[in-house]
Design a protein around this motif. Structure first.
Motif, PDB file in Angstrom:
ATOM      1  N   ALA A   1       0.827  -1.204   0.000  1.00 20.75           N
ATOM      2  CA  ALA A   1       0.000   0.000   0.000  1.00 20.75           C
ATOM      3  C   ALA A   1       0.863   1.258   0.000  1.00 20.75           C
ATOM      4  CB  ALA A   1      -0.933  -0.004   1.208  1.00 20.75           C
ATOM      5  N   ALA A   2       1.991   1.226   0.746  1.00 19.22           N
ATOM      6  CA  ALA A   2       2.899   2.374   0.783  1.00 19.22           C
ATOM      7  C   ALA A   2       3.503   2.622  -0.597  1.00 19.22           C
ATOM      8  CB  ALA A   2       3.991   2.151   1.825  1.00 19.22           C
ATOM      9  N   LEU A   3       3.907   1.557  -1.284  1.00 19.98           N
ATOM     10  CA  LEU A   3       4.483   1.697  -2.622  1.00 19.98           C
ATOM     11  C   LEU A   3       3.460   2.274  -3.606  1.00 19.98           C
ATOM     12  CD1 LEU A   3       6.516  -1.629  -2.847  1.00 19.98           C
ATOM     13  CD2 LEU A   3       7.455   0.696  -2.801  1.00 19.98           C
ATOM     14  N   GLN A   4       2.205   1.872  -3.431  1.00 17.49           N
ATOM     15  CA  GLN A   4       1.154   2.369  -4.323  1.00 17.49           C
ATOM     16  C   GLN A   4       0.863   3.854  -4.105  1.00 17.49           C
ATOM     17  OE1 GLN A   4      -1.993  -0.366  -3.373  1.00 17.49           O
ATOM     18  NE2 GLN A   4      -1.330  -1.904  -4.879  1.00 17.49           N
ATOM     19  N   ASN A   5       1.239   4.343  -2.926  1.00 19.79           N
ATOM     20  CA  ASN A   5       0.983   5.744  -2.601  1.00 19.79           C
ATOM     21  C   ASN A   5       2.286   6.540  -2.428  1.00 19.79           C
ATOM     22  OD1 ASN A   5      -2.125   5.966  -2.010  1.00 19.79           O
ATOM     23  ND2 ASN A   5      -1.446   4.061  -1.056  1.00 19.79           N
ATOM     24  N   GLN A   6       3.360   6.079  -3.098  1.00 18.32           N
ATOM     25  CA  GLN A   6       4.663   6.720  -2.919  1.00 18.32           C
ATOM     26  C   GLN A   6       4.667   8.174  -3.362  1.00 18.32           C
ATOM     27  OE1 GLN A   6       7.637   5.422  -6.045  1.00 18.32           O
ATOM     28  NE2 GLN A   6       6.118   3.773  -6.278  1.00 18.32           N
ATOM     29  N   SER A   7       3.747   8.561  -4.228  1.00 20.49           N
ATOM     30  CA  SER A   7       3.709   9.959  -4.665  1.00 20.49           C
ATOM     31  C   SER A   7       3.368  10.907  -3.526  1.00 20.49           C
ATOM     32  CB  SER A   7       2.677  10.126  -5.790  1.00 20.49           C
ATOM     33  OG  SER A   7       1.385   9.752  -5.329  1.00 20.49           O
ATOM     34  N   GLY A   8       2.847  10.348  -2.438  1.00 21.60           N
ATOM     35  CA  GLY A   8       2.505  11.179  -1.285  1.00 21.60           C
ATOM     36  C   GLY A   8       3.686  11.469  -0.379  1.00 21.60           C
ATOM     37  N   PHE A   9       4.856  10.900  -0.681  1.00 21.58           N
ATOM     38  CA  PHE A   9       6.034  11.126   0.166  1.00 21.58           C
ATOM     39  C   PHE A   9       6.635  12.503  -0.125  1.00 21.58           C
ATOM     40  CE2 PHE A   9      10.789  10.598   0.577  1.00 21.58           C
ATOM     41  CZ  PHE A   9      10.810  10.768   1.948  1.00 21.58           C
ATOM     42  N   ASP A  10       6.834  13.285   0.935  1.00 18.79           N
ATOM     43  CA  ASP A  10       7.434  14.619   0.823  1.00 18.79           C
ATOM     44  C   ASP A  10       8.715  14.620   1.645  1.00 18.79           C
ATOM     45  OD1 ASP A  10       8.160  17.244   0.842  1.00 18.79           O
ATOM     46  OD2 ASP A  10       6.192  18.036   1.383  1.00 18.79           O
ATOM     47  N   ALA A  11       9.848  14.585   0.942  1.00 21.55           N
ATOM     48  CA  ALA A  11      11.144  14.481   1.612  1.00 21.55           C
ATOM     49  C   ALA A  11      11.417  15.664   2.537  1.00 21.55           C
ATOM     50  CB  ALA A  11      12.256  14.361   0.573  1.00 21.55           C
ATOM     51  N   LYS A  12      10.835  16.822   2.240  1.00 18.82           N
ATOM     52  CA  LYS A  12      11.082  18.001   3.073  1.00 18.82           C
ATOM     53  C   LYS A  12      10.320  17.936   4.399  1.00 18.82           C
ATOM     54  CE  LYS A  12      12.136  21.291  -0.628  1.00 18.82           C
ATOM     55  NZ  LYS A  12      11.727  22.582  -1.274  1.00 18.82           N
ATOM     56  N   SER A  13       9.033  17.570   4.325  1.00 17.37           N
ATOM     57  CA  SER A  13       8.206  17.578   5.543  1.00 17.37           C
ATOM     58  C   SER A  13       8.183  16.234   6.264  1.00 17.37           C
ATOM     59  CB  SER A  13       6.769  17.986   5.187  1.00 17.37           C
ATOM     60  OG  SER A  13       6.177  17.020   4.316  1.00 17.37           O
ATOM     61  N   GLN A  14       8.674  15.163   5.608  1.00 16.96           N
ATOM     62  CA  GLN A  14       8.640  13.839   6.241  1.00 16.96           C
ATOM     63  C   GLN A  14      10.017  13.176   6.229  1.00 16.96           C
ATOM     64  OE1 GLN A  14       5.766  12.340   3.409  1.00 16.96           O
ATOM     65  NE2 GLN A  14       4.055  12.595   4.864  1.00 16.96           N
ATOM     66  N   PRO A  15      11.074  13.882   6.652  1.00 22.17           N
ATOM     67  CA  PRO A  15      12.417  13.297   6.592  1.00 22.17           C
ATOM     68  C   PRO A  15      12.592  12.097   7.516  1.00 22.17           C
ATOM     69  CG  PRO A  15      12.441  15.313   7.879  1.00 22.17           C
ATOM     70  CD  PRO A  15      11.089  15.250   7.233  1.00 22.17           C
TER      71      PRO A  15
END
Length: 378
Positions: free
Chosen positions: A329-343
């Protein structure tokens, strides 16, 4: 007034009164009082009088199906037909209808006059009408809810048991058109509830929810895990339920089980059963494991008790599949990852990878051991 028994006879509507022992009046569903307006308000809310009122207003009273009555104090108690009686009383007395909160349709004087007299079928007593009423409302065209059915059948059975040649519950079920085991389970559950109420350890009024889900109990009692917890004998289908099915020494278990099923508003205790299809099976699983049952008794937490009742092998498998689903499920929603706000997720992913590698080593080691025992080469 001399009304003959066991035949259709005309009678003045004014002589008819509501049945205050109507099986529809159960602890969770009953009028607020026993004046005519209280009963009419209850019947209108639970069985909707509007369609019947419209029919009577449009056609007058059609004397086809007699009301079943028995005589008491120069009045005739309506054992079958209280909904029709409610409509008759409302149309004949608009003030009563207004007090009961019932909206009346227009009715002509011609049709109104037809309401002054109805057909009745007089029986000797309440018991004499049980087979007809039971068939009509248990598996017939106008069924009661499960608890009302159970109470009706329970009282009928007790009346029969008082006679040397009385009917068995199996015979009662046949008269009612019930060809299944459901009625026996329902009557057993009704006896269990009455035993709890008489012992003052729990009552239907104690339930946390407004609705009384009677099926939780009679379904649960079909499982040996529930009856074993209560110390109840497992009777054969041909045997009648007994009035006090729970042994004296198991009454606290009975109180506990009813709280798990329905809660206790006085004590602020919530039920552990939220949805029957899922949670009743989980409670069954817990009751089949002594350690899990003790944990549930101590903490009241069904989810934790289910974990205790679940074998480690099953838990391991379940958690591996859950982990796999979560990662997918995480891989399917990887576009939601924000490297700046979720380091911080970077460290979490590394931890997951490390745990996955450890898990792989554990599984591979176990698999090599099994292959060695079976003499299988890698």
């Amino acid at each position: 007034m001399n009304i003959p028994l066991r035949q259709s006879s005309p009678i003045a509507t004014d002589l008819l009164v509501f049945d205050l022992q109507n099986p529809r009046f159960t602890p969770d569903k009953k009028p607020e009082g026993f004046e005519d307006e209280d009963i009419i308000r209850f019947i209108d809310r639970s069985a909707d009088l509007s369609e019947l009122l419209q029919s009577m207003a449009a056609n007058g009273y059609i004397k086809v199906e007699p009301l079943i009555v028995h005589e008491r104090d120069d009045k005739y108690v309506v054992l079958e037909g209280n909904r029709r009686l409610a409509a008759l009383k409302c149309l004949r007395d608009p003030n009563l209808a207004e007090r009961a909160g019932v909206t009346l349709p227009e009715i002509s004087q011609e049709h109104l006059e037809t309401l002054d007299e109805v057909l009745i079928w007089r029986v000797e007593d309440r018991e004499s009408a049980q087979d007809l009423i039971g068939y009509k409302h248990i598996n017939g065209p106008r069924p009661w809810d499960a608890y009302a059915k159970a109470l009706f059948a329970m009282r009928w059975l007790e009346a029969e048991q008082a006679s040397a040649d009385g009917l068995s519950l199996l015979e009662i079920a046949e008269k009612m058109g019930d060809g299944h085991d459901t009625l026996r389970r329902m009557v057993t559950a009704a006896f269990v509830i009455r035993q709890a109420e008489e012992s003052e350890i729990w009552a239907v009024e104690d339930r946390k929810s407004r609705r009384f889900s009677f099926s939780h109990l009679y379904t649960g009692l079909s499982y040996s895990e529930f009856t074993d917890y209560l110390g109840m004998d497992r009777l054969s289908r041909s045997e009648d339920p007994i009035p006090k099915p729970v042994p004296e020494e198991k009454k606290q278990h009975l109180a506990q089980l009813l709280v798990w099923l329905y809660g206790n508003k006085g004590e602020g205790e919530e039920p552990v059963i939220r949805t029957q299809a899922k949670d009743l099976k989980l409670l069954r699983k817990v009751l089949g494991n002594k350690a899990a049952t003790r944990q549930l008794e101590a903490t009241g937490g069904l989810d934790d008790a289910v974990i205790t009742a679940t074998p480690r092998s099953e838990l391991f498998e379940l958690n591996v599949y859950k982990a796999a689903q979560s990662i997918t499920a995480a891989l399917q929603n990887q576009s939601g990852f924000d490297a700046k706000s979720q380091p911080e997720l970077s460290d979490t992913v590394k931890s997951i990878l490390s745990d996955a590698e450890s898990l792989e080593l554990i599984v591979e080691k176990a698999m090599r051991k099994v292959k060695a025992e079976l003499g299988i080469d890698d």
